[in-house]
Design a protein around this motif. Structure first.
Motif, short mmCIF file in Angstrom:
data_model
loop_
_atom_site.label_atom_id
_atom_site.label_comp_id
_atom_site.label_asym_id
_atom_site.label_seq_id
_atom_site.Cartn_x
_atom_site.Cartn_y
_atom_site.Cartn_z
N SER A 72 19.47 -36.65 -17.70
CA SER A 72 18.07 -36.91 -18.03
C SER A 72 17.28 -35.62 -17.83
O SER A 72 17.57 -34.85 -16.91
CB SER A 72 17.50 -38.00 -17.13
OG SER A 72 16.11 -38.15 -17.35
N LEU A 73 16.29 -35.43 -18.67
CA LEU A 73 15.35 -34.32 -18.48
C LEU A 73 14.08 -34.79 -17.78
O LEU A 73 13.09 -34.07 -17.74
CB LEU A 73 15.00 -33.68 -19.83
CG LEU A 73 16.17 -33.02 -20.56
CD1 LEU A 73 15.70 -32.46 -21.90
CD2 LEU A 73 16.80 -31.92 -19.71
N ASN A 74 14.15 -35.98 -17.17
CA ASN A 74 12.99 -36.55 -16.49
C ASN A 74 13.14 -36.51 -14.97
O ASN A 74 12.57 -37.35 -14.27
CB ASN A 74 12.74 -37.99 -16.95
CG ASN A 74 11.35 -38.48 -16.53
OD1 ASN A 74 10.39 -37.73 -16.55
ND2 ASN A 74 11.26 -39.75 -16.15
N TYR A 75 13.91 -35.56 -14.44
CA TYR A 75 13.92 -35.37 -13.00
C TYR A 75 12.67 -34.61 -12.59
O TYR A 75 12.35 -33.55 -13.14
CB TYR A 75 15.18 -34.63 -12.56
CG TYR A 75 16.40 -35.51 -12.61
CD1 TYR A 75 16.64 -36.46 -11.62
CD2 TYR A 75 17.29 -35.42 -13.67
CE1 TYR A 75 17.75 -37.29 -11.68
CE2 TYR A 75 18.40 -36.25 -13.75
CZ TYR A 75 18.63 -37.18 -12.75
OH TYR A 75 19.71 -38.01 -12.81
N ARG A 76 11.96 -35.14 -11.62
CA ARG A 76 10.74 -34.50 -11.14
C ARG A 76 11.05 -33.27 -10.30
O ARG A 76 10.32 -32.26 -10.34
CB ARG A 76 9.94 -35.50 -10.30
CG ARG A 76 8.79 -34.90 -9.52
CD ARG A 76 8.06 -35.96 -8.70
NE ARG A 76 7.03 -35.35 -7.88
CZ ARG A 76 7.21 -35.02 -6.62
NH1 ARG A 76 8.36 -35.25 -6.00
NH2 ARG A 76 6.21 -34.46 -5.93
N LYS A 77 12.14 -33.33 -9.55
CA LYS A 77 12.44 -32.30 -8.58
C LYS A 77 13.95 -32.06 -8.55
O LYS A 77 14.74 -33.02 -8.52
CB LYS A 77 11.97 -32.74 -7.19
CG LYS A 77 12.12 -31.73 -6.09
CD LYS A 77 11.82 -32.34 -4.72
CE LYS A 77 10.41 -32.77 -4.54
NZ LYS A 77 10.12 -33.19 -3.13
N VAL A 78 14.35 -30.79 -8.58
CA VAL A 78 15.74 -30.40 -8.39
C VAL A 78 15.74 -29.29 -7.34
O VAL A 78 15.14 -28.23 -7.54
CB VAL A 78 16.40 -29.90 -9.69
CG1 VAL A 78 17.86 -29.56 -9.44
CG2 VAL A 78 16.27 -30.94 -10.80
N GLU A 79 16.41 -29.55 -6.23
CA GLU A 79 16.32 -28.67 -5.07
C GLU A 79 17.69 -28.14 -4.67
O GLU A 79 18.70 -28.70 -5.03
CB GLU A 79 15.68 -29.45 -3.90
CG GLU A 79 15.28 -28.59 -2.72
CD GLU A 79 14.46 -29.38 -1.70
OE1 GLU A 79 14.48 -29.00 -0.53
OE2 GLU A 79 13.82 -30.38 -2.09
N LYS A 80 17.69 -27.08 -3.90
CA LYS A 80 18.84 -26.29 -3.46
C LYS A 80 19.39 -25.43 -4.60
O LYS A 80 20.60 -25.28 -4.79
CB LYS A 80 19.93 -27.18 -2.86
CG LYS A 80 19.55 -27.78 -1.52
CD LYS A 80 20.74 -28.34 -0.78
CE LYS A 80 20.34 -28.78 0.62
NZ LYS A 80 19.97 -27.65 1.49
#
Length: 247
Positions: A72-80
């Motif tokens: 999905s391109l609807n992730y609000r946050k991608v961390e690390k």
């Protein structure tokens, strides 16, 4: 040419500063492609944190602890994102090294490196006034420096960051940090500065600066990469799980 010392002086006085265009279009395009590939599951790293955005636009409707929920391109946050070589190189950019030296005069680690995304398909969620710190962060001292870079153009209608200049000087509104209670927000609308940006442009943001962002009302995504830098000697205070070790 970037005036590092001048940017740091403005940030120390106002809680934010415009650094200038640090990344060229080719670099931004590569980072945009990479974060899309990570969200779509085409590139996978162990331990990367994901938070999917709402479909309602309400911050209160966000869910937690679910991780990657499929392509999905609807992730609000991608961390690390320090796990990825392209993002790691960006985090370690020479300009950012010079800024950290000017602010901390000490070896550096990061609390987090992540992309915030307001997807074109949903517009993202409405992020309320908040501060990035407090006991919720679980550290033995408060970090004070974040460097935010627009991966896409970020005009007002795309949900650019909005700030209250000088609000960092009062410290944390509540010991917990995070969302600022409504009772403290009287008159704040008259003080807002929208931090509009072109792709590749960077800002310095003090962790205690009051800031927010609205939904994306354009037909294009509004993505930004941000890293929180802190002294390498900073330690995690959490007790229920193994304390975090910072990159």
């Amino acid at each position: 040419m970037i005036d590092v010392a001048g940017a740091v002086r403005h940030y120390q006085e106002h809680g934010w500063a415009r650094v200038g265009r640090v990344g060229d279009e080719a670099t931004m395009a590569a980072l945009r492609d990479r974060i899309d590939a990570i969200m779509m599951g085409e590139i996978v790293y162990d331990g990367v944190f994901f938070q999917r955005d709402t479909t309602t636009g309400r911050y209160e409707d966000l869910s937690y602890g679910k991780g990657w929920e499929g392509p999905s391109l609807n992730y609000r946050k991608v961390e690390k994102l320090e796990k990825d070589p392209l993002f790691r190189a960006w985090i370690e950019h020479d300009t950012f090294r010079a800024i950290c030296e000017e602010v901390y005069h000490a070896p550096i680690s990061i609390y987090r490196a992540l992309v915030f995304n307001k997807a074109a398909e949903t517009g993202g969620s409405d992020l309320p006034w908040h501060q990035d710190g407090g006991t919720f962060w679980g550290l033995d001292r408060e970090p004070v420096l974040q460097i935010w870079t627009a991966l896409d153009d970020a005009p007002v209608e795309a949900g650019c960051v909005e700030a209250v200049p000088g609000s960092h000087a009062g410290g944390l509104v509540t010991p917990l940090g995070g969302v600022i209670p409504e009772r403290f927000l009287e008159g704040v609308e008259a003080k807002i500065v929208p931090l509009v940006a072109r792709a590749g442009e960077s800002f310095l943001v003090h962790n205690h600066l009051w800031h927010r962002s609205g939904p994306n009302e354009t037909a294009a995504p509004r993505r930004a990469v941000t890293s929180c830098y802190m002294p390498k000697t900073t330690r995690c205070l959490r007790k229920r799980r193994t304390p975090r070790v910072f990159f």
